[in-house]
Enzyme design. Structure first.
Site, PDB file in Angstrom:
ATOM      1  N   SER A  41       6.873  28.123   3.812  1.00 14.83           N
ATOM      2  CA  SER A  41       7.320  26.795   3.396  1.00 14.83           C
ATOM      3  C   SER A  41       8.797  26.817   3.041  1.00 14.83           C
ATOM      4  O   SER A  41       9.225  27.557   2.162  1.00 14.83           O
ATOM      5  CB  SER A  41       6.520  26.313   2.188  1.00 14.83           C
ATOM      6  OG  SER A  41       7.166  25.174   1.654  1.00 14.83           O
TER       7      SER A  41
ATOM      8  N   ASP B 288      -2.840  25.841   1.533  1.00 14.30           N
ATOM      9  CA  ASP B 288      -1.457  25.681   1.079  1.00 14.30           C
ATOM     10  C   ASP B 288      -1.381  25.685  -0.444  1.00 14.30           C
ATOM     11  O   ASP B 288      -1.963  24.825  -1.102  1.00 14.30           O
ATOM     12  CB  ASP B 288      -0.933  24.340   1.638  1.00 14.30           C
ATOM     13  CG  ASP B 288       0.507  24.057   1.264  1.00 14.30           C
ATOM     14  OD1 ASP B 288       1.176  24.949   0.712  1.00 14.30           O
ATOM     15  OD2 ASP B 288       0.961  22.936   1.547  1.00 14.30           O
TER      16      ASP B 288
ATOM     17  N   MET C 231      -5.501  21.821  -0.017  1.00 13.15           N
ATOM     18  CA  MET C 231      -4.512  22.283  -0.993  1.00 13.15           C
ATOM     19  C   MET C 231      -5.196  23.267  -1.950  1.00 13.15           C
ATOM     20  O   MET C 231      -6.285  23.001  -2.454  1.00 13.15           O
ATOM     21  CB  MET C 231      -3.960  21.104  -1.808  1.00 13.15           C
ATOM     22  CG  MET C 231      -3.058  20.153  -1.034  1.00 13.15           C
ATOM     23  SD  MET C 231      -1.622  20.929  -0.272  1.00 13.15           S
ATOM     24  CE  MET C 231      -0.760  21.602  -1.692  1.00 13.15           C
TER      25      MET C 231
ATOM     26  N   ASP D 228       7.713  20.533   3.490  1.00 14.18           N
ATOM     27  CA  ASP D 228       7.077  19.751   2.427  1.00 14.18           C
ATOM     28  C   ASP D 228       7.917  18.539   2.071  1.00 14.18           C
ATOM     29  O   ASP D 228       8.965  18.664   1.445  1.00 14.18           O
ATOM     30  CB  ASP D 228       6.912  20.634   1.180  1.00 14.18           C
ATOM     31  CG  ASP D 228       5.804  21.654   1.364  1.00 14.18           C
ATOM     32  OD1 ASP D 228       4.673  21.249   1.683  1.00 14.18           O
ATOM     33  OD2 ASP D 228       6.072  22.859   1.176  1.00 14.18           O
TER      34      ASP D 228
ATOM     35  N   HIS E 296       6.718  25.423   7.686  1.00 13.48           N
ATOM     36  CA  HIS E 296       6.062  24.326   6.968  1.00 13.48           C
ATOM     37  C   HIS E 296       7.117  23.515   6.204  1.00 13.48           C
ATOM     38  O   HIS E 296       7.925  24.078   5.466  1.00 13.48           O
ATOM     39  CB  HIS E 296       5.039  24.947   6.005  1.00 13.48           C
ATOM     40  CG  HIS E 296       4.199  23.989   5.240  1.00 13.48           C
ATOM     41  ND1 HIS E 296       3.053  23.410   5.767  1.00 13.48           N
ATOM     42  CD2 HIS E 296       4.295  23.511   3.972  1.00 13.48           C
ATOM     43  CE1 HIS E 296       2.491  22.631   4.849  1.00 13.48           C
ATOM     44  NE2 HIS E 296       3.235  22.665   3.750  1.00 13.48           N
TER      45      HIS E 296
ATOM     46  N   HIS F 221       4.241  18.376   6.217  1.00 10.97           N
ATOM     47  CA  HIS F 221       3.248  18.035   5.195  1.00 10.97           C
ATOM     48  C   HIS F 221       3.811  16.882   4.363  1.00 10.97           C
ATOM     49  O   HIS F 221       4.686  17.085   3.523  1.00 10.97           O
ATOM     50  CB  HIS F 221       2.987  19.284   4.338  1.00 10.97           C
ATOM     51  CG  HIS F 221       2.059  19.055   3.186  1.00 10.97           C
ATOM     52  ND1 HIS F 221       1.894  19.975   2.160  1.00 10.97           N
ATOM     53  CD2 HIS F 221       1.218  18.031   2.886  1.00 10.97           C
ATOM     54  CE1 HIS F 221       1.012  19.522   1.289  1.00 10.97           C
ATOM     55  NE2 HIS F 221       0.588  18.341   1.705  1.00 10.97           N
TER      56      HIS F 221
ATOM     57  N   MET G 187       8.282  15.244  -0.092  1.00 14.04           N
ATOM     58  CA  MET G 187       7.758  14.635  -1.333  1.00 14.04           C
ATOM     59  C   MET G 187       8.595  13.431  -1.725  1.00 14.04           C
ATOM     60  O   MET G 187       9.823  13.469  -1.615  1.00 14.04           O
ATOM     61  CB  MET G 187       7.823  15.660  -2.469  1.00 14.04           C
ATOM     62  CG  MET G 187       7.130  16.965  -2.173  1.00 14.04           C
ATOM     63  SD  MET G 187       7.319  18.073  -3.580  1.00 14.04           S
ATOM     64  CE  MET G 187       6.564  19.563  -2.909  1.00 14.04           C
TER      65      MET G 187
ATOM     66  N   MET H  22       3.756  14.412   1.503  1.00 12.67           N
ATOM     67  CA  MET H  22       3.174  14.121   0.180  1.00 12.67           C
ATOM     68  C   MET H  22       3.819  12.830  -0.288  1.00 12.67           C
ATOM     69  O   MET H  22       4.666  12.820  -1.180  1.00 12.67           O
ATOM     70  CB  MET H  22       3.455  15.285  -0.780  1.00 12.67           C
ATOM     71  CG  MET H  22       2.600  16.506  -0.487  1.00 12.67           C
ATOM     72  SD  MET H  22       3.289  18.014  -1.182  1.00 12.67           S
ATOM     73  CE  MET H  22       4.381  18.468   0.154  1.00 12.67           C
TER      74      MET H  22
HETATM   75  C1  DX5 Z   1       3.124  22.184  -2.692  1.00 11.45           C
HETATM   76  C2  DX5 Z   1       3.526  22.384  -1.258  1.00 11.45           C
HETATM   77  C3  DX5 Z   1       3.377  23.795  -0.793  1.00 11.45           C
HETATM   78  C4  DX5 Z   1       4.321  24.739  -1.476  1.00 11.45           C
HETATM   79  C5  DX5 Z   1       3.833  26.149  -1.317  1.00 11.45           C
HETATM   80  O1  DX5 Z   1       3.209  20.845  -3.007  1.00 11.45           O
HETATM   81  O2  DX5 Z   1       2.729  21.587  -0.423  1.00 11.45           O
HETATM   82  O3  DX5 Z   1       3.542  23.868   0.617  1.00 11.45           O
HETATM   83  O4  DX5 Z   1       5.628  24.642  -0.967  1.00 11.45           O
HETATM   84  O5  DX5 Z   1       4.610  26.950  -2.131  1.00 11.45           O
HETATM   85  P1  DX5 Z   1       4.031  28.296  -2.774  1.00 11.45           P
HETATM   86  O6  DX5 Z   1       3.636  29.179  -1.667  1.00 11.45           O
HETATM   87  O7  DX5 Z   1       5.203  28.785  -3.560  1.00 11.45           O
HETATM   88  O8  DX5 Z   1       2.857  27.906  -3.639  1.00 11.45           O
HETATM   89 ZN    ZN Z   2       2.808  22.007   1.780  1.00 14.26          ZN
END
Ligand code: DX5
Ligand code: ZN
Length: 214
Positions: free
Chosen positions: A7, A174, A136, A34, A32, A65, A36, A67
């Site tokens: 990620s 994840d 998750m 993320d 990946h 991904h 947000m 969010m």
């Molecule tokens: C959390 C994200 C994950 C995160 C994983 O909201 O969706 O993808 O970046 O990070 P680690 O591996 O540090 O838990």
């Molecule tokens: Zn993620």
């Protein structure tokens, strides 16, 4: 399948070009991303400008991904920005099907995801309609959280549902994934493991990826 998707959230944001170069040269299978929005989750990460800068230079598939609330407003643009797969949260929408259909039409892989407090049973009507399900293993919002052990039971429950329904989309996990829990997660039936902190904050990131896949 045993794929590792580091990620980008845990990378050095001052040197994203370096992070992409590392991903290209490493044993990582996907990258990946993320996204947000500060509303669906309390945190804000990055969006189109970052993804559009990365897409032309990253030669591994981009696993997006989302969010965010209202993924229907943005899913198509993430597809056009060069996503390999686009996933959004089931609990963020009333009906995922129109959004899945937009993603499909763009020729991009579809993914539905749920947080650890959402009943796995809610995925049942959708397992035949997506390319991947993301469970998750921490609450979405932040990297560096502790892996929730109850995830193993949720994987088993989802696999039962997939068997009963006769569909087997890829299963992605994840949050809090590292070299210690990766083997058990693959054994439990995961196909793709996302790992942020464990990879990007390691002294030898590629060695961690190789260990996780071994
Ligand atoms: C959390 C994200 C994950 C995160 C994983 O909201 O969706 O993808 O970046 O990070 P680690 O591996 O540090 O838990
Ligand atoms: Zn993620």
């Amino acid at each position: 399948m045993k794929l590792i998707a580091p990620s980008l959230l845990a990378a050095d944001f001052l040197n994203l070009g370096e992070a992409c170069k590392f991903i290209n040269e490493s044993s990582a299978d996907w990258l990946h991303l993320d996204v947000m929005d500060g509303t669906f989750v309390p945190n804000i990460s990055f969006g189109f400008p970052v993804m559009e800068s990365i897409a032309p230079v990253c030669c591994k598939p981009l696993d997006v991904h989302l969010m965010i609330v209202h993924p229907e407003k943005y899913a198509e643009r993430f597809c056009q920005a060069g996503a390999y797969s686009v996933g959004f949260h089931l609990e963020a929408v009333d009906d995922p099907e129109p959004i899945l259909s937009v993603i499909r039409k763009q020729g991009v892989h579809t993914c539905l995801t749920i947080n650890p407090d959402i009943d796995v049973e809610r995925l049942r009507p959708h397992v035949g309609k997506v390319d991947m399900i993301l469970l998750m293993s921490v609450f979405a919002g932040y990297g560096g959280q502790k892996f929730i052990e109850a995830t193993y039971d949720r994987i088993a429950q989802l696999r039962r549902i997939m068997d009963e329904e006769g569909f087997h989309p890829l299963l992605e996990i994840d949050g809090g994934v590292n070299a210690s829990n990766a083997p058990a997660l693959f054994d439990a039936g995961a196909d793709v493991l996302v790992a942020g902190t464990a990879v990007f904050r390691a002294e030898n990131p590629d060695e961690v990826i190789r260990t996780m896949k071994a």
